[in-house]
Scaffold this motif. Structure first.
Motif, PDB file in Angstrom:
ATOM      1  N   LEU A  30      60.741  40.710  66.826  1.00  0.00           N
ATOM      2  CA  LEU A  30      59.777  39.658  66.480  1.00  0.00           C
ATOM      3  C   LEU A  30      59.100  39.108  67.729  1.00  0.00           C
ATOM      4  O   LEU A  30      57.889  38.854  67.735  1.00  0.00           O
ATOM      5  CB  LEU A  30      60.472  38.536  65.703  1.00  0.00           C
ATOM      6  CG  LEU A  30      60.948  38.895  64.300  1.00  0.00           C
ATOM      7  CD1 LEU A  30      61.796  37.768  63.719  1.00  0.00           C
ATOM      8  CD2 LEU A  30      59.763  39.208  63.393  1.00  0.00           C
ATOM      9  N   LEU A  31      59.869  38.908  68.796  1.00  0.00           N
ATOM     10  CA  LEU A  31      59.309  38.422  70.050  1.00  0.00           C
ATOM     11  C   LEU A  31      58.308  39.420  70.614  1.00  0.00           C
ATOM     12  O   LEU A  31      57.205  39.054  71.017  1.00  0.00           O
ATOM     13  CB  LEU A  31      60.416  38.145  71.069  1.00  0.00           C
ATOM     14  CG  LEU A  31      59.968  37.696  72.460  1.00  0.00           C
ATOM     15  CD1 LEU A  31      59.169  36.401  72.393  1.00  0.00           C
ATOM     16  CD2 LEU A  31      61.165  37.546  73.366  1.00  0.00           C
ATOM     17  N   ALA A  32      58.672  40.692  70.617  1.00  0.00           N
ATOM     18  CA  ALA A  32      57.781  41.729  71.140  1.00  0.00           C
ATOM     19  C   ALA A  32      56.474  41.775  70.345  1.00  0.00           C
ATOM     20  O   ALA A  32      55.396  41.968  70.914  1.00  0.00           O
ATOM     21  CB  ALA A  32      58.472  43.092  71.106  1.00  0.00           C
ATOM     22  N   ASP A  33      56.557  41.574  69.033  1.00  0.00           N
ATOM     23  CA  ASP A  33      55.357  41.571  68.206  1.00  0.00           C
ATOM     24  C   ASP A  33      54.493  40.329  68.442  1.00  0.00           C
ATOM     25  O   ASP A  33      53.279  40.375  68.290  1.00  0.00           O
ATOM     26  CB  ASP A  33      55.724  41.646  66.719  1.00  0.00           C
ATOM     27  CG  ASP A  33      56.274  43.002  66.312  1.00  0.00           C
ATOM     28  OD1 ASP A  33      56.074  43.983  67.075  1.00  0.00           O
ATOM     29  OD2 ASP A  33      56.912  43.086  65.249  1.00  0.00           O
ATOM     30  N   ALA A  34      55.130  39.203  68.818  1.00  0.00           N
ATOM     31  CA  ALA A  34      54.419  37.927  68.935  1.00  0.00           C
ATOM     32  C   ALA A  34      53.692  37.732  70.266  1.00  0.00           C
ATOM     33  O   ALA A  34      52.733  36.972  70.340  1.00  0.00           O
ATOM     34  CB  ALA A  34      55.391  36.765  68.718  1.00  0.00           C
ATOM     35  N   VAL A  35      54.147  38.395  71.316  1.00  0.00           N
ATOM     36  CA  VAL A  35      53.586  38.121  72.638  1.00  0.00           C
ATOM     37  C   VAL A  35      52.323  38.935  72.891  1.00  0.00           C
ATOM     38  O   VAL A  35      52.124  40.006  72.364  1.00  0.00           O
ATOM     39  CB  VAL A  35      54.602  38.396  73.777  1.00  0.00           C
ATOM     40  CG1 VAL A  35      55.792  37.485  73.653  1.00  0.00           C
ATOM     41  CG2 VAL A  35      55.006  39.837  73.826  1.00  0.00           C
ATOM     42  N   SER A  36      51.500  38.350  73.725  1.00  0.00           N
ATOM     43  CA  SER A  36      50.329  39.067  74.227  1.00  0.00           C
ATOM     44  C   SER A  36      50.355  38.925  75.740  1.00  0.00           C
ATOM     45  O   SER A  36      51.232  38.291  76.297  1.00  0.00           O
ATOM     46  CB  SER A  36      49.053  38.470  73.635  1.00  0.00           C
ATOM     47  OG  SER A  36      48.904  37.134  74.074  1.00  0.00           O
ATOM     48  N   ALA A  37      49.403  39.492  76.418  1.00  0.00           N
ATOM     49  CA  ALA A  37      49.391  39.459  77.886  1.00  0.00           C
ATOM     50  C   ALA A  37      49.465  38.034  78.420  1.00  0.00           C
ATOM     51  O   ALA A  37      50.056  37.796  79.460  1.00  0.00           O
ATOM     52  CB  ALA A  37      48.156  40.168  78.412  1.00  0.00           C
ATOM     53  N   GLY A  38      48.887  37.077  77.737  1.00  0.00           N
ATOM     54  CA  GLY A  38      48.897  35.695  78.221  1.00  0.00           C
ATOM     55  C   GLY A  38      49.810  34.792  77.420  1.00  0.00           C
ATOM     56  O   GLY A  38      49.712  33.583  77.528  1.00  0.00           O
ATOM     57  N   GLY A  39      50.689  35.351  76.626  1.00  0.00           N
ATOM     58  CA  GLY A  39      51.491  34.552  75.719  1.00  0.00           C
ATOM     59  C   GLY A  39      52.801  34.031  76.265  1.00  0.00           C
ATOM     60  O   GLY A  39      53.541  33.383  75.541  1.00  0.00           O
ATOM     61  N   TRP A  40      53.111  34.306  77.527  1.00  0.00           N
ATOM     62  CA  TRP A  40      54.395  33.902  78.084  1.00  0.00           C
ATOM     63  C   TRP A  40      54.274  32.617  78.883  1.00  0.00           C
ATOM     64  O   TRP A  40      53.401  32.479  79.720  1.00  0.00           O
ATOM     65  CB  TRP A  40      54.941  34.988  79.006  1.00  0.00           C
ATOM     66  CG  TRP A  40      55.405  36.202  78.275  1.00  0.00           C
ATOM     67  CD1 TRP A  40      54.698  37.341  78.068  1.00  0.00           C
ATOM     68  CD2 TRP A  40      56.662  36.389  77.656  1.00  0.00           C
ATOM     69  NE1 TRP A  40      55.447  38.235  77.355  1.00  0.00           N
ATOM     70  CE2 TRP A  40      56.669  37.678  77.090  1.00  0.00           C
ATOM     71  CE3 TRP A  40      57.801  35.605  77.514  1.00  0.00           C
ATOM     72  CZ2 TRP A  40      57.754  38.192  76.396  1.00  0.00           C
ATOM     73  CZ3 TRP A  40      58.890  36.116  76.828  1.00  0.00           C
ATOM     74  CH2 TRP A  40      58.854  37.407  76.280  1.00  0.00           C
ATOM     75  N   SER A  41      55.203  31.691  78.652  1.00  0.00           N
ATOM     76  CA  SER A  41      55.347  30.516  79.518  1.00  0.00           C
ATOM     77  C   SER A  41      56.558  30.772  80.401  1.00  0.00           C
ATOM     78  O   SER A  41      57.334  31.707  80.160  1.00  0.00           O
ATOM     79  CB  SER A  41      55.578  29.253  78.678  1.00  0.00           C
ATOM     80  OG  SER A  41      56.846  29.309  78.038  1.00  0.00           O
ATOM     81  N   ALA A  42      56.731  29.945  81.415  1.00  0.00           N
ATOM     82  CA  ALA A  42      57.899  30.084  82.289  1.00  0.00           C
ATOM     83  C   ALA A  42      59.187  29.899  81.497  1.00  0.00           C
ATOM     84  O   ALA A  42      60.162  30.634  81.689  1.00  0.00           O
ATOM     85  CB  ALA A  42      57.824  29.088  83.447  1.00  0.00           C
ATOM     86  N   VAL A  43      59.194  28.947  80.578  1.00  0.00           N
ATOM     87  CA  VAL A  43      60.398  28.685  79.774  1.00  0.00           C
ATOM     88  C   VAL A  43      60.696  29.881  78.879  1.00  0.00           C
ATOM     89  O   VAL A  43      61.844  30.318  78.771  1.00  0.00           O
ATOM     90  CB  VAL A  43      60.226  27.398  78.936  1.00  0.00           C
ATOM     91  CG1 VAL A  43      61.351  27.225  77.939  1.00  0.00           C
ATOM     92  CG2 VAL A  43      60.136  26.180  79.843  1.00  0.00           C
TER      93      VAL A  43
END
Length: 125
Positions: A30-43
């Motif tokens: 689910l995480l892999a499907d939800a992220v995009s190149a800019g979808g990550w925060s430090a937390v």
């Protein structure tokens, strides 16, 4: 070909191990499907790397052969933390025999599950 014999697994896992492993795999997908190149925060990145380290440590408990192999995953997570500018533990803090170590400096303490019987937060109400 390696001369080492395969690590022996038990026929049936301890209660809830299979269920939690399935949930971990499902959450990772689910995480892999939800992220995009800019979808990550430090937390979020720190949490994902902590999950990798925790799963590698848990799987390493199967046997010393796996500990050796999975040490690469832990080292890769530390390298990823450095490249992302996240705090990295360079050395574990020494503790007295039987003492429980305190939280890691510069990083949130590792989460270790909520205990047997935890069913998650219900959102269908």
């Amino acid at each position: 070909m390696s001369s080492r014999s395969p690590v022996e697994l038990v026929e049936r896992a301890l209660p809830a191990v299979e269920e939690h492993a399935d949930q971990a795999a499902e959450s990772a997908c689910l995480l892999a499907d939800a992220v995009s190149a800019g979808g990550w925060s430090a937390v979020a990145a720190d949490d994902a790397l902590t999950a990798i380290e925790t799963l590698a440590e848990a799987l390493g408990g199967i046997g010393p052969e796996l500990q050796d192999v999975l040490a690469a995953a832990t080292a890769a997570a530390s390298t990823a933390r450095r490249r992302l500018g996240l705090p990295v533990d360079t050395e574990p803090e020494p503790t007295a025999a039987g003492a429980v170590p305190g939280p890691r400096a510069g990083r949130r303490p590792r989460r270790r599950g909520l205990g047997p019987g935890f069913k998650g937060i219900r959102t269908d109400r």
